[in-house]
Design a protein around this motif. Structure first.
Motif, PDB file in Angstrom:
ATOM      1  N   PRO A 222      -2.655   8.352   8.678  1.00  0.00           N
ATOM      2  CA  PRO A 222      -3.925   7.645   8.428  1.00  0.00           C
ATOM      3  C   PRO A 222      -3.748   6.352   7.634  1.00  0.00           C
ATOM      4  O   PRO A 222      -4.445   5.367   7.880  1.00  0.00           O
ATOM      5  N   ALA A 223      -2.814   6.338   6.684  1.00  0.00           N
ATOM      6  CA  ALA A 223      -2.552   5.113   5.923  1.00  0.00           C
ATOM      7  C   ALA A 223      -1.943   4.042   6.824  1.00  0.00           C
ATOM      8  O   ALA A 223      -2.230   2.854   6.660  1.00  0.00           O
ATOM      9  N   LEU A 224      -1.112   4.453   7.779  1.00  0.00           N
ATOM     10  CA  LEU A 224      -0.557   3.499   8.736  1.00  0.00           C
ATOM     11  C   LEU A 224      -1.678   2.913   9.588  1.00  0.00           C
ATOM     12  O   LEU A 224      -1.728   1.698   9.802  1.00  0.00           O
ATOM     13  N   GLU A 225      -2.584   3.757  10.051  1.00  0.00           N
ATOM     14  CA  GLU A 225      -3.724   3.266  10.841  1.00  0.00           C
ATOM     15  C   GLU A 225      -4.549   2.267  10.042  1.00  0.00           C
ATOM     16  O   GLU A 225      -4.960   1.232  10.570  1.00  0.00           O
TER      17      GLU A 225
ATOM     18  N   ASN B  56       5.600  15.597  -2.572  1.00  0.00           N
ATOM     19  CA  ASN B  56       6.737  15.219  -3.396  1.00  0.00           C
ATOM     20  C   ASN B  56       7.157  13.818  -2.971  1.00  0.00           C
ATOM     21  O   ASN B  56       6.589  13.236  -2.056  1.00  0.00           O
ATOM     22  N   LEU B  57       8.149  13.249  -3.617  1.00  0.00           N
ATOM     23  CA  LEU B  57       8.504  11.856  -3.354  1.00  0.00           C
ATOM     24  C   LEU B  57       8.998  11.606  -1.942  1.00  0.00           C
ATOM     25  O   LEU B  57       8.934  10.486  -1.456  1.00  0.00           O
ATOM     26  N   THR B  58       9.470  12.627  -1.222  1.00  0.00           N
ATOM     27  CA  THR B  58       9.949  12.405   0.134  1.00  0.00           C
ATOM     28  C   THR B  58       8.808  12.205   1.117  1.00  0.00           C
ATOM     29  O   THR B  58       9.033  11.809   2.246  1.00  0.00           O
ATOM     30  N   ASP B  59       7.562  12.480   0.685  1.00  0.00           N
ATOM     31  CA  ASP B  59       6.408  12.332   1.571  1.00  0.00           C
ATOM     32  C   ASP B  59       5.740  10.966   1.435  1.00  0.00           C
ATOM     33  O   ASP B  59       4.639  10.778   1.909  1.00  0.00           O
ATOM     34  N   THR B  60       6.383  10.020   0.802  1.00  0.00           N
ATOM     35  CA  THR B  60       5.782   8.722   0.543  1.00  0.00           C
ATOM     36  C   THR B  60       6.045   7.756   1.692  1.00  0.00           C
ATOM     37  O   THR B  60       7.143   7.681   2.214  1.00  0.00           O
ATOM     38  N   MET B  61       5.011   7.021   2.037  1.00  0.00           N
ATOM     39  CA  MET B  61       5.130   5.941   3.002  1.00  0.00           C
ATOM     40  C   MET B  61       4.515   4.712   2.359  1.00  0.00           C
ATOM     41  O   MET B  61       3.463   4.803   1.734  1.00  0.00           O
TER      42      MET B  61
ATOM     43  N   GLY C 277       9.580   4.720   4.797  1.00  0.00           N
ATOM     44  CA  GLY C 277       9.402   6.133   4.464  1.00  0.00           C
ATOM     45  C   GLY C 277       9.146   6.985   5.682  1.00  0.00           C
ATOM     46  O   GLY C 277       9.626   6.697   6.776  1.00  0.00           O
ATOM     47  N   GLU C 278       8.359   8.032   5.492  1.00  0.00           N
ATOM     48  CA  GLU C 278       8.063   8.981   6.559  1.00  0.00           C
ATOM     49  C   GLU C 278       6.654   8.764   7.092  1.00  0.00           C
ATOM     50  O   GLU C 278       5.702   8.678   6.316  1.00  0.00           O
ATOM     51  N   VAL C 279       6.545   8.676   8.415  1.00  0.00           N
ATOM     52  CA  VAL C 279       5.239   8.555   9.052  1.00  0.00           C
ATOM     53  C   VAL C 279       4.979   9.892   9.745  1.00  0.00           C
ATOM     54  O   VAL C 279       5.550  10.189  10.792  1.00  0.00           O
ATOM     55  N   ASP C 280       4.137  10.690   9.102  1.00  0.00           N
ATOM     56  CA  ASP C 280       3.854  12.024   9.612  1.00  0.00           C
ATOM     57  C   ASP C 280       2.343  12.253   9.573  1.00  0.00           C
ATOM     58  O   ASP C 280       1.572  11.307   9.388  1.00  0.00           O
TER      59      ASP C 280
ATOM     60  N   VAL D 127       0.864  -1.167   0.000  1.00  0.00           N
ATOM     61  CA  VAL D 127       0.000   0.000   0.000  1.00  0.00           C
ATOM     62  C   VAL D 127       0.899   1.214   0.000  1.00  0.00           C
ATOM     63  O   VAL D 127       1.864   1.279   0.752  1.00  0.00           O
ATOM     64  N   THR D 128       0.608   2.165  -0.871  1.00  0.00           N
ATOM     65  CA  THR D 128       1.381   3.398  -0.903  1.00  0.00           C
ATOM     66  C   THR D 128       0.440   4.555  -0.635  1.00  0.00           C
ATOM     67  O   THR D 128      -0.639   4.622  -1.212  1.00  0.00           O
ATOM     68  N   ASN D 129       0.851   5.450   0.228  1.00  0.00           N
ATOM     69  CA  ASN D 129       0.063   6.643   0.492  1.00  0.00           C
ATOM     70  C   ASN D 129       0.887   7.854   0.085  1.00  0.00           C
ATOM     71  O   ASN D 129       1.847   8.196   0.743  1.00  0.00           O
ATOM     72  N   THR D 130       0.510   8.469  -0.997  1.00  0.00           N
ATOM     73  CA  THR D 130       1.169   9.682  -1.438  1.00  0.00           C
ATOM     74  C   THR D 130       0.104  10.735  -1.671  1.00  0.00           C
ATOM     75  O   THR D 130      -0.686  10.610  -2.607  1.00  0.00           O
ATOM     76  N   PRO D 131       0.015  11.742  -0.818  1.00  0.00           N
ATOM     77  CA  PRO D 131      -0.977  12.788  -1.025  1.00  0.00           C
ATOM     78  C   PRO D 131      -0.769  13.450  -2.390  1.00  0.00           C
ATOM     79  O   PRO D 131       0.352  13.521  -2.892  1.00  0.00           O
ATOM     80  N   PRO D 132      -1.859  13.946  -3.014  1.00  0.00           N
ATOM     81  CA  PRO D 132      -1.753  14.506  -4.355  1.00  0.00           C
ATOM     82  C   PRO D 132      -0.751  15.652  -4.475  1.00  0.00           C
ATOM     83  O   PRO D 132      -0.136  15.822  -5.520  1.00  0.00           O
TER      84      PRO D 132
END
Length: 131
Positions: free
Chosen positions: A45-48, A15-20, A37-40, A7-12
């Motif tokens: 929410p994707a982690l949850e 940038n690529l550094t915000d991918t988890m 990646g980064e959990v911020d 599962v990839t969560n990348t907000p619209p």
């Protein structure tokens, strides 16, 4: 749950550094959720959602592997606490966290007193085999 699911969560607007990314695997009855990646605030929410999917299968053990996490914000730690509360007595949760990006924050917030904290996935899995 599939043997391995990505599962990839990348907000619209990210940038690529915000991918988890998250993926699942089964190791002799213990579900392993690997997080990369980064959990911020944007990705927590994707982690949850991933943790909820793992807990829906009622595993006896869940390992959340944070070894490849480069940043763990308070929102990510809140997701872990929510998972602990949801799991209750049904599922034991262990964390893999080693290094300044993860284990330091978990120790500073005393979450290492809530979760079994391991430096490697092998160590976490061994703790379940040891009983």
């Amino acid at each position: 749950m599939a043997d391995c699911e990505d599962v990839t969560n990348t907000p619209p607007d990210a940038n690529l550094t915000d991918t988890m990314t998250t993926s699942f695997a089964d190791h002799d009855g213990v579900t392993v959720l690997t997080v990369t990646g980064e959990v911020d605030l944007a990705t927590a929410p994707a982690l949850e959602t991933a943790i909820d999917a793992a807990l829906d299968a009622d595993p006896a053990g869940l390992v959340v592997d944070l070894a490849a996490v480069s940043f763990l914000a308070s929102a990510g730690m809140a997701a872990l606490v929510a998972a602990y509360q949801r799991a209750g007595d049904k599922t034991t949760i262990a964390l893999v966290a080693d290094g300044p990006a993860t284990s330091r924050q978990l120790k500073m917030t005393a979450l290492d007193q809530v979760f079994a904290l391991h430096t490697t996935l092998d160590a976490a899995l061994a703790s379940f085999r040891a009983g």
